[in-house]
Design an enzyme around this catalytic site. Structure first.
Site, short mmCIF file in Angstrom:
data_model
loop_
_atom_site.label_atom_id
_atom_site.label_comp_id
_atom_site.label_asym_id
_atom_site.label_seq_id
_atom_site.Cartn_x
_atom_site.Cartn_y
_atom_site.Cartn_z
N TYR A 151 0.93 -0.80 0.07
CA TYR A 151 -0.40 -0.42 0.01
C TYR A 151 0.28 1.26 0.22
O TYR A 151 2.38 1.10 0.08
CB TYR A 151 -0.96 0.05 1.25
N ARG B 76 -5.88 10.06 -10.82
CA ARG B 76 -5.32 10.90 -9.43
C ARG B 76 -4.86 9.85 -8.60
O ARG B 76 -5.58 9.26 -7.27
CB ARG B 76 -6.57 12.03 -9.41
N LYS C 101 -5.78 -1.71 -2.19
CA LYS C 101 -7.07 -1.73 -2.03
C LYS C 101 -7.95 -3.10 -1.42
O LYS C 101 -7.96 -3.61 -0.19
CB LYS C 101 -7.93 -0.81 -2.09
N GLU D 247 -12.41 5.01 -6.38
CA GLU D 247 -10.94 4.63 -6.05
C GLU D 247 -10.01 5.69 -6.98
O GLU D 247 -10.11 5.59 -8.01
CB GLU D 247 -10.44 3.96 -5.45
N ASP D 248 -9.81 6.88 -6.29
CA ASP D 248 -8.38 7.72 -7.02
C ASP D 248 -8.86 7.91 -9.04
O ASP D 248 -8.58 8.48 -9.80
CB ASP D 248 -7.10 7.03 -7.13
N ASP E 207 -14.52 6.20 -1.47
CA ASP E 207 -13.08 6.06 -0.94
C ASP E 207 -12.66 7.20 -0.55
O ASP E 207 -12.04 7.91 0.75
CB ASP E 207 -12.17 5.01 -1.05
N ASP E 208 -12.10 8.18 -1.74
CA ASP E 208 -10.88 9.14 -1.37
C ASP E 208 -12.61 10.81 -0.42
O ASP E 208 -11.82 11.16 0.12
CB ASP E 208 -10.60 9.75 -2.27
N ASN F 69 -0.46 11.70 -0.06
CA ASN F 69 0.19 10.44 0.10
C ASN F 69 1.21 10.53 -1.41
O ASN F 69 0.49 11.27 -2.45
CB ASN F 69 -1.14 9.16 -0.63
#
Ligand SMILES: NC(=O)C1=CN([C@@H]2O[C@H](COP(=O)(O)OP(=O)(O)OC[C@H]3O[C@@H](n4cnc5c(N)ncnc54)[C@H](OP(=O)(O)O)[C@@H]3O)[C@@H](O)[C@H]2O)C=CC1
Ligand SMILES: CC(=O)C(=O)O
Ligand SMILES: [Mg+2]
Length: 565
Positions: free
Chosen positions: A118, A171, A189, A261-262, A284-285, A421
């Site tokens: 991760y 992203r 994830k 996600e992202d 999630d973000d 991150n």
């Protein structure tokens, strides 16, 4: 008794250690095929009887070792690699070779291996994914598949899917557009869904939707694995997403959880708003991060005193994470004070990359304040005097010495979260936060930092990362058969996580419980989330279990080897 999986289709996890089970693939796997099947391969741990019964004689060297011994050897090998990416590749190889051993390693050594599978190492892995690509670990759906997305889903070998993590790679962490190579994120994830949350690996499906990339470096990289074209946008993009979402429902039913996600924020908010009406979706973000950070704040308040409403919040970064967190803080504040949410939002300030009063994006508007223009973060800190400073900008080194010293000058215990991150994009390091605040900061970061010694005291920084919540949250959704995600379920997860932080943690400066207890924590989160889903009438698994914590625990996948008949 070994724990059962969320959906124990083959009865593997219902069996006791002594009971024999059949290693199904489509037929009974045996011989070479069995060793090549990561779900059933045990390597040198096959017993004499199993070697006889499954035509393994001669295919393995004579030594027979335990799973613990295999674990010891692999940890020894991993520790000998000095290049972090080599550890990542070794872990991915293990996952593709021997799934139960992979999860046993990850569960038993979670603090050591989380940074490998991760953040931060998964970020570098995505950047170099084309070069390290070996075998498909998830499903790739590209513009070429338009009109055939359902057929593509049917190519995935598993049928009983309960959680999908999907990205379009635009992203990836704070690293920007990595196109198709973002696949490392859904894969990582979902490995946490299993290791931390106990959702069976066979029920997890990583997906990357490839609509091209605007990353010139990747477009010119001879090892790039995605479509070599610039990103599709507008109708073309949304038609593919719509076809994907329809196909997911058609193939897996209403109760598969789709975790976005992202995605870039110009799509993420709209996709969430659109599909939360018709599908079981979770971003999630926006939502997972919000739930974790709120938990961190609730725990921090137990250290510094006061309530949520007594704080002034300043964010650097007003995108998915920033506004997602801000909104959940306002919601929780409103619930506990009965102040209108709009008034609660007024306690929160967000700084973005440039001034654009006329064209402010819709997700920022609720937080707009009438205020003279502030040109820098330092000016904003000096003018607003926040008690809580949160970095969600994706830009490293933005919490400078002046910014942190200013925070420490008017707060006895400034709360400082640098959430971006991977590590290289963190707004400041743990060492900077503790040193510049003279040991007064209550600090947490998105990627892990080692403990810091400051003037004879050791400070242990917390990892404020959505990984604390999404695995348990997803487990709660799955075990209750929830049909929609509701904000109150996010608040329930925050409160459950905050309760897990102890005085012993606070004494070290830590506002999150250590990841070593994460499976227990995930069961508590799952139970609270499921309870909320039942209370809200959103749960479809009836009757409601009496003891939801016990039920959640009993549903969690465990990676111990099973004995084969
Ligand atoms: N710890 C955790 O669990 C999580 C961490 N993150 C991290 O948070 C970061 C941001 O993610 P996300 O919110 O989804 O990204 P977004 O792209 O949605 O938002 C980024 C925000 O930062 C602003 N920004 C960018 N550069 C600057 C700058 N130099 N000064 C001030 N503001 C700036 C952008 O401004 P503008 O709006 O003007 O473009 C935007 O508002 C990433 O690094 C990600 O890894 C994300 C999710 C979870
Ligand atoms: C942690 C996470 O989801 C992110 O950085 O995007
Ligand atoms: Mg993310």
């Amino acid at each position: 008794m070994a724990g059962g999986g969320v959906e124990d289709v083959y009865g593997e996890d219902r069996a006791t250690e002594e009971q024999l089970i059949t290693p199904w693939s489509f037929s009974v796997a045996s011989g070479h095929q069995l060793l090549r099947d990561p779900r059933h391969n045990k390597g040198l741990a096959f017993s004499e009887a199993e070697r006889d019964a499954h035509y393994l004689r001669g295919l393995l060297p004579p030594a027979i070792v335990s799973q613990e011994h295999q674990e010891k050897k692999i940890m020894h090998n991993l520790r000998s690699y000095t290049v972090p990416l080599h550890r990542y590749v070794a872990m991915m190889d293990l996952q593709e070779r021997n799934e139960r051993l992979f999860y046993k390693l990850l569960i038993d050594n979670v603090e050591e291996l989380l940074p490998v599978v991760y953040t931060p190492v998964v970020g570098e892995a995505c950047q170099k994914y084309g070069s390290i690509y070996r075998r498909p670990q998830g499903l790739y759906i590209s513009l070429k598949d338009k009109g055939k997305v359902l057929e593509v889903l049917k190519n995935w070998p598993e049928r009983s899917i309960q959680v999908i993590v999907v990205t379009d790679g635009e992203r990836i962490l704070g690293l920007g557009d990595l196109g198709c190579q973002g696949m490392g994120i859904p894969v990582g994830k979902l490995s946490l869904y299993t290791a931390l949350g106990g959702v069976r690996p066979s029920a997890c499906l990583p997906i990357t939707i490839d609509v091209g990339t605007n990353n010139e470096t990747l477009l010119n990289d001879e090892y790039y694995i995605g479509l070599r074209q610039r990103r599709a946008t507008g109708e073309e993009y949304h038609e593919l997403l719509q076809e994907f979402m329809n196909a997911v429902k058609q193939n897996y039913g209403e109760k598969v959880l789709v975790q976005f996600e992202d995605f870039a924020n110009h799509n993420a908010f709209d996709l969430l708003a659109k599909y939360s009406k018709s599908h079981l979706v979770f971003n999630d973000d926006i939502q997972g991060t919000a739930s974790v950070v709120l938990a961190g704040l609730l725990a921090a308040l137990r250290m510094i005193g006061g309530g949520l409403v007594d704080q002034t919040y300043l964010f650097l970064g007003a995108g998915e994470a920033g506004t997602g967190i801000a909104e959940l803080i306002a919601l929780e504040m409103s619930k506990h004070t009965e102040l209108p949410v709009d008034d609660c939002r007024k306690k929160i300030w967000l700084v973005d990359s440039k001034s654009r009063k006329e064209s402010l994006q819709h997700f920022k508007k609720p937080f707009a304040h009438e205020h003279e223009e502030l040109k820098t973060l330092l000016e904003a800190v000096q003018s607003i005097k926040p008690t809580v400073l949160i970095g969600t900008s994706g830009v490293g080194k933005t919490f400078t010495q002046e910014v942190i010293e200013a925070m420490a000058s008017f707060n006895e215990k400034p709360v400082i979260f640098s959430l971006s991150n991977p590590t290289s994009h963190s707004e400041c390091t743990a060492e900077e936060a503790y040193t510049w605040s003279k040991g007064t900061a209550v600090f947490a970061s998105g990627s892990p930092f080692d403990p810091v010694e400051y003037e004879g005291k050791t400070f242990v920084p917390g990892q404020s990362n959505n990984a604390y919540v999404f695995p348990g949250f997803g487990l709660g959704v799955v075990i209750s058969g929830a049909i929609r995600v509701h904000d109150d379920m996010l608040l329930a997860a925050s409160e459950a996580l905050a309760e897990e932080a102890t005085q012993e943690n606070f004494d070290k400066g830590l506002i999150f419980p250590p990841f070593t207890n994460i499976r227990k924590i995930s069961a508590s989160i799952a139970a609270k989330v499921a309870a909320k889903a039942y209370d809200l009438g959103l749960a479809s698994r009836l009757p409601r279990p009496d003891d939801l914590v016990k039920y959640a625990e009993s549903c969690m996948y465990t990676p111990l080897y099973r004995s084969y008949r």
